[in-house]
Scaffold this motif. Structure first.
Motif, PDB file in Angstrom:
ATOM      1  N   LYS A 201       0.978  -1.224  -0.198  1.00 27.79           N
ATOM      2  CA  LYS A 201       0.008   0.001   0.127  1.00 27.79           C
ATOM      3  C   LYS A 201       0.764   1.146   0.110  1.00 27.79           C
ATOM      4  O   LYS A 201       0.611   2.505  -0.695  1.00 27.79           O
ATOM      5  CB  LYS A 201      -0.904  -0.125   1.243  1.00 27.79           C
ATOM      6  N   THR A 202       2.119   1.354   0.636  1.00 34.55           N
ATOM      7  CA  THR A 202       2.857   2.552   0.784  1.00 34.55           C
ATOM      8  C   THR A 202       3.530   2.437  -0.578  1.00 34.55           C
ATOM      9  O   THR A 202       3.664   3.827  -1.019  1.00 34.55           O
ATOM     10  CB  THR A 202       3.942   2.282   1.742  1.00 34.55           C
ATOM     11  N   VAL A 203       3.779   1.510  -1.299  1.00 37.73           N
ATOM     12  CA  VAL A 203       4.443   1.612  -2.461  1.00 37.73           C
ATOM     13  C   VAL A 203       3.504   2.118  -3.540  1.00 37.73           C
ATOM     14  O   VAL A 203       3.846   3.175  -4.329  1.00 37.73           O
ATOM     15  CB  VAL A 203       4.770   0.393  -3.112  1.00 37.73           C
ATOM     16  N   ASP A 204       2.210   2.091  -3.410  1.00 36.10           N
ATOM     17  CA  ASP A 204       1.165   2.568  -4.296  1.00 36.10           C
ATOM     18  C   ASP A 204       1.257   4.117  -3.935  1.00 36.10           C
ATOM     19  O   ASP A 204       0.877   4.863  -5.002  1.00 36.10           O
ATOM     20  CB  ASP A 204      -0.297   2.019  -4.054  1.00 36.10           C
ATOM     21  N   PHE A 205       0.939   4.523  -2.812  1.00 36.19           N
ATOM     22  CA  PHE A 205       0.792   5.836  -2.200  1.00 36.19           C
ATOM     23  C   PHE A 205       1.974   6.697  -2.917  1.00 36.19           C
ATOM     24  O   PHE A 205       2.086   7.837  -3.365  1.00 36.19           O
ATOM     25  CB  PHE A 205       0.739   6.126  -0.813  1.00 36.19           C
ATOM     26  N   VAL A 206       3.369   6.228  -2.606  1.00 38.48           N
ATOM     27  CA  VAL A 206       4.664   6.819  -3.044  1.00 38.48           C
ATOM     28  C   VAL A 206       4.548   7.021  -4.737  1.00 38.48           C
ATOM     29  O   VAL A 206       4.985   7.930  -5.409  1.00 38.48           O
ATOM     30  CB  VAL A 206       5.692   6.214  -2.739  1.00 38.48           C
ATOM     31  N   VAL A 207       4.300   5.814  -5.448  1.00 37.36           N
ATOM     32  CA  VAL A 207       4.497   5.940  -6.796  1.00 37.36           C
ATOM     33  C   VAL A 207       3.139   6.729  -7.622  1.00 37.36           C
ATOM     34  O   VAL A 207       3.586   7.736  -8.216  1.00 37.36           O
ATOM     35  CB  VAL A 207       4.260   4.329  -7.349  1.00 37.36           C
ATOM     36  N   GLU A 208       1.923   6.682  -6.900  1.00 35.61           N
ATOM     37  CA  GLU A 208       0.869   6.783  -7.659  1.00 35.61           C
ATOM     38  C   GLU A 208       0.336   8.487  -6.999  1.00 35.61           C
ATOM     39  O   GLU A 208      -0.441   9.325  -7.497  1.00 35.61           O
ATOM     40  CB  GLU A 208      -0.324   6.160  -7.866  1.00 35.61           C
ATOM     41  N   GLY A 209       0.752   8.633  -5.681  1.00 34.23           N
ATOM     42  CA  GLY A 209       0.445   9.782  -5.069  1.00 34.23           C
ATOM     43  C   GLY A 209      -0.760   9.659  -3.974  1.00 34.23           C
ATOM     44  O   GLY A 209      -1.599   8.782  -4.267  1.00 34.23           O
ATOM     45  N   PHE A 210      -0.784  10.467  -3.132  1.00 39.77           N
ATOM     46  CA  PHE A 210      -1.875  10.408  -2.084  1.00 39.77           C
ATOM     47  C   PHE A 210      -3.138  10.806  -2.797  1.00 39.77           C
ATOM     48  O   PHE A 210      -4.319  10.315  -2.133  1.00 39.77           O
ATOM     49  CB  PHE A 210      -1.653  10.795  -0.839  1.00 39.77           C
ATOM     50  N   ASP A 211      -3.199  11.785  -3.520  1.00 39.64           N
ATOM     51  CA  ASP A 211      -4.367  12.603  -4.157  1.00 39.64           C
ATOM     52  C   ASP A 211      -4.398  12.381  -5.517  1.00 39.64           C
ATOM     53  O   ASP A 211      -3.532  13.334  -6.109  1.00 39.64           O
ATOM     54  CB  ASP A 211      -4.356  14.008  -3.463  1.00 39.64           C
ATOM     55  N   ARG A 212      -4.646  11.255  -6.071  1.00 34.93           N
ATOM     56  CA  ARG A 212      -4.667  11.113  -7.590  1.00 34.93           C
ATOM     57  C   ARG A 212      -5.685  12.216  -8.040  1.00 34.93           C
ATOM     58  O   ARG A 212      -6.670  12.410  -7.789  1.00 34.93           O
ATOM     59  CB  ARG A 212      -5.192   9.825  -7.925  1.00 34.93           C
ATOM     60  N   ALA A 213      -5.225  12.549  -9.305  1.00 28.28           N
ATOM     61  CA  ALA A 213      -6.077  13.476 -10.275  1.00 28.28           C
ATOM     62  C   ALA A 213      -7.317  12.964 -10.842  1.00 28.28           C
ATOM     63  O   ALA A 213      -7.283  11.476 -10.960  1.00 28.28           O
ATOM     64  CB  ALA A 213      -5.190  14.057 -11.206  1.00 28.28           C
ATOM     65  N   LYS A 214      -8.201  13.494 -11.163  1.00 27.37           N
ATOM     66  CA  LYS A 214      -9.485  12.793 -11.635  1.00 27.37           C
ATOM     67  C   LYS A 214      -9.733  13.296 -13.258  1.00 27.37           C
ATOM     68  O   LYS A 214      -9.513  14.709 -13.236  1.00 27.37           O
ATOM     69  CB  LYS A 214     -10.755  13.210 -10.895  1.00 27.37           C
ATOM     70  N   ALA A 215      -9.745  12.565 -13.954  1.00 21.40           N
ATOM     71  CA  ALA A 215     -10.198  12.781 -15.508  1.00 21.40           C
ATOM     72  C   ALA A 215     -11.658  12.818 -15.703  1.00 21.40           C
ATOM     73  O   ALA A 215     -12.155  11.635 -15.619  1.00 21.40           O
ATOM     74  CB  ALA A 215      -9.477  11.870 -16.524  1.00 21.40           C
ATOM     75  N   ALA A 216     -12.316  13.830 -16.242  1.00 20.13           N
ATOM     76  CA  ALA A 216     -13.562  13.752 -16.415  1.00 20.13           C
ATOM     77  C   ALA A 216     -13.753  13.821 -17.888  1.00 20.13           C
ATOM     78  O   ALA A 216     -13.103  14.680 -18.490  1.00 20.13           O
ATOM     79  CB  ALA A 216     -14.337  14.870 -15.780  1.00 20.13           C
ATOM     80  N   ILE A 217     -14.754  12.905 -18.346  1.00 19.03           N
ATOM     81  CA  ILE A 217     -15.068  13.012 -19.777  1.00 19.03           C
ATOM     82  C   ILE A 217     -16.450  13.252 -19.816  1.00 19.03           C
ATOM     83  O   ILE A 217     -17.321  12.645 -19.281  1.00 19.03           O
ATOM     84  CB  ILE A 217     -14.611  11.430 -20.324  1.00 19.03           C
ATOM     85  N   ILE A 218     -16.760  14.302 -20.582  1.00 10.73           N
ATOM     86  CA  ILE A 218     -18.125  14.881 -20.692  1.00 10.73           C
ATOM     87  C   ILE A 218     -18.675  14.768 -21.808  1.00 10.73           C
ATOM     88  O   ILE A 218     -18.075  15.602 -23.082  1.00 10.73           O
ATOM     89  CB  ILE A 218     -18.097  16.125 -20.026  1.00 10.73           C
ATOM     90  N   VAL A 219     -19.771  14.193 -22.179  1.00  9.64           N
ATOM     91  CA  VAL A 219     -20.466  14.137 -23.479  1.00  9.64           C
ATOM     92  C   VAL A 219     -21.543  15.122 -23.531  1.00  9.64           C
ATOM     93  O   VAL A 219     -22.390  14.987 -22.757  1.00  9.64           O
ATOM     94  CB  VAL A 219     -20.885  13.008 -24.018  1.00  9.64           C
ATOM     95  N   THR A 220     -21.595  16.212 -24.306  1.00  6.30           N
ATOM     96  CA  THR A 220     -22.484  17.341 -24.250  1.00  6.30           C
ATOM     97  C   THR A 220     -22.929  17.846 -25.694  1.00  6.30           C
ATOM     98  O   THR A 220     -21.999  17.568 -26.658  1.00  6.30           O
ATOM     99  CB  THR A 220     -21.647  18.338 -23.318  1.00  6.30           C
TER     100      THR A 220
END
Length: 295
Positions: A201-220
Motif C-alpha cells: 500500500k505504501t508503494v502505491d501511495f509513493v508511486v501514484e500519489g496520495f491524491d490522484r487527479a481525476k479525469a472527467a470525460i463529458i459528452v455534451t
C-alpha cells in the motif's frame, strides 16, 4: 533547470540520488524493525532474510541481497534497459551496505529486538512494511527497483498468463509458506503478510500519489458555454473532441478535463447547470504531465 536534474545520455543525477536514498530507507525499515524479530520482507529481500537465519553468521543478510539480486537484474538488462538496471543494482548495493553498517559497524543492537519497537510483532510488521515500502516506492518512482522479483515478474508473468501483481503475490505467499514449514510455526509468517500488505500500500501511495487527479470525460451538446465556464472557474485548459451519437447519430462534443478530487462536486454542478443532459464519466489519473514537467 537545476543541476541535479541534468541528464547525461539518459542518466539523471536526481534519480540516482533518489535510488541512493531509497536504499538507505529500505535498509532502515528492514534491519531496524523486521530482521531483529525474524519477520520477513517480500521478494528476494525476504528470501535473503530467511537464508541469513539458516546459514552461519559469517554469511550476512547483505551478502545474500547482492548474490541473489544481481543475476536477476542482469538477466533483465535487455528487457528493462541499462539505466533501469544501473539504478536497481545501485539501490540494492546501498541497501546491502547500509544493512551491513547497521548490523556490524554502528553501535546499534539489532540482535534480538527492534531498537524502536522492542518485540512487539504488530508494530514491527507495520512500521517495517511502511518504511521499506516507502523506500521501494522511491526507487520505482526514480526509474529503478529494489527487488529482483519485480524483474522476474515483468519477464515471466505474461508467459504464464498472469499479471505482474499476481506473480509477485504468488511468489511471496510461497515464501511465507516455506518459512512456516521450515520453522514449524505460522505466527511470524502471518505477521509477515501484514508487513507485505503495508509495504504494498505504501508503494502505491509513493508511486501514484496520495491524491490522484481525476479525469472527467463529458459528452455534451453545449460545448461552447461549458468549456468557457470550466476554463474560467478552474483556470486551466480543456480539450474538446467532435463526436457523434452511435444510436441517434446526433453531433456531440466530448470534453476532457482533469481536476483534483476536491473539485469534482463543483464540476458536476457546473456541467448539469449548463447541460442537464450531459453524460459524465470520472476516472482516476495516476500522473499528469505537461511537456517535460510532472504536475
Amino acid at each position: 533547470m537545476k543541476r541535479s536534474d541534468k541528464k547525461f545520455g539518459g542518466f539523471c543525477l536526481k534519480s540516482f540520488l533518489m535510488v541512493t536514498f531509497a536504499g538507505i530507507v529500505n535498509a532502515f525499515g528492514i534491519v531496524i524493525f523486521l530482521y531483529p524479530v525474524k519477520l520477513y520482507d517480500s521478494g528476494i529481500s525476504g528470501v535473503s532474510m530467511l537464508l541469513g537465519q539458516l546459514t552461519p553468521a559469517y554469511l550476512p543478510l547483505s551478502l545474500f541481497l547482492i548474490v541473489l539480486n544481481l543475476p536477476l537484474f542482469l538477466y533483465g538488462l535487455k528487457r528493462q534497459g541499462w539505466l533501469f538496471t544501473l539504478y536497481s543494482i545501485w539501490a540494492v548495493g546501498i541497501y546491502a551496505m547500509t544493512a551491513w553498517l547497521i548490523t556490524d559497524v554502528l553501535p546499534i543492537d539489532v540482535q534480538f529486538t527492534s531498537p524502536l519497537a522492542g518485540t512487539d510483532l504488530l508494530l514491527c510488521a507495520l512500521f517495517g512494511g511502511v518504511i521499506s515500502g516507502f523506500g521501494s516506492g522511491i526507487a520505482i518512482r526514480a526509474g529503478g527497483a529494489m527487488d529482483g522479483v519485480e524483474v522476474m515478474a515483468i519477464i515471466f508473468a505474461k508467459r504464464l498468463g498472469i499479471t505482474v501483481g499476481t506473480f509477485c503475490m504468488v511468489f511471496n505467499v510461497l515464501l511465507y509458506i516455506v518459512c512456516g514449514v521450515i520453522f514449524r510455526s505460522w505466527t511470524l509468517p502471518l505477521y509477515s503478510v501484514i508487513t507485505y500488505g503495508a509495504a504494498l500500500k505504501t508503494v502505491d501511495f509513493v508511486v501514484e500519489g496520495f491524491d490522484r487527479a481525476k479525469a472527467a470525460i463529458i459528452v455534451t451538446e453545449a460545448p461552447g458555454e461549458l468549456i468557457r465556464v470550466l476554463s474560467e472557474t478552474f483556470e486551466c485548459g480543456v480539450t474538446r473532441m467532435d463526436a457523434q451519437g452511435g444510436y441517434s447519430g446526433t453531433k456531440k462534443t466530448v470534453v476532457y478535463f482533469v481536476v483534483n478530487r476536491f473539485q469534482i462536486a463543483r464540476l458536476k454542478s457546473i456541467v448539469h447547470e449548463i447541460d442537464p443532459n450531459a453524460y459524465i464519466t470520472i476516472n482516476e489519473v495516476v500522473d499528469v504531465f505537461s511537456g517535460n514537467q510532472e504536475l
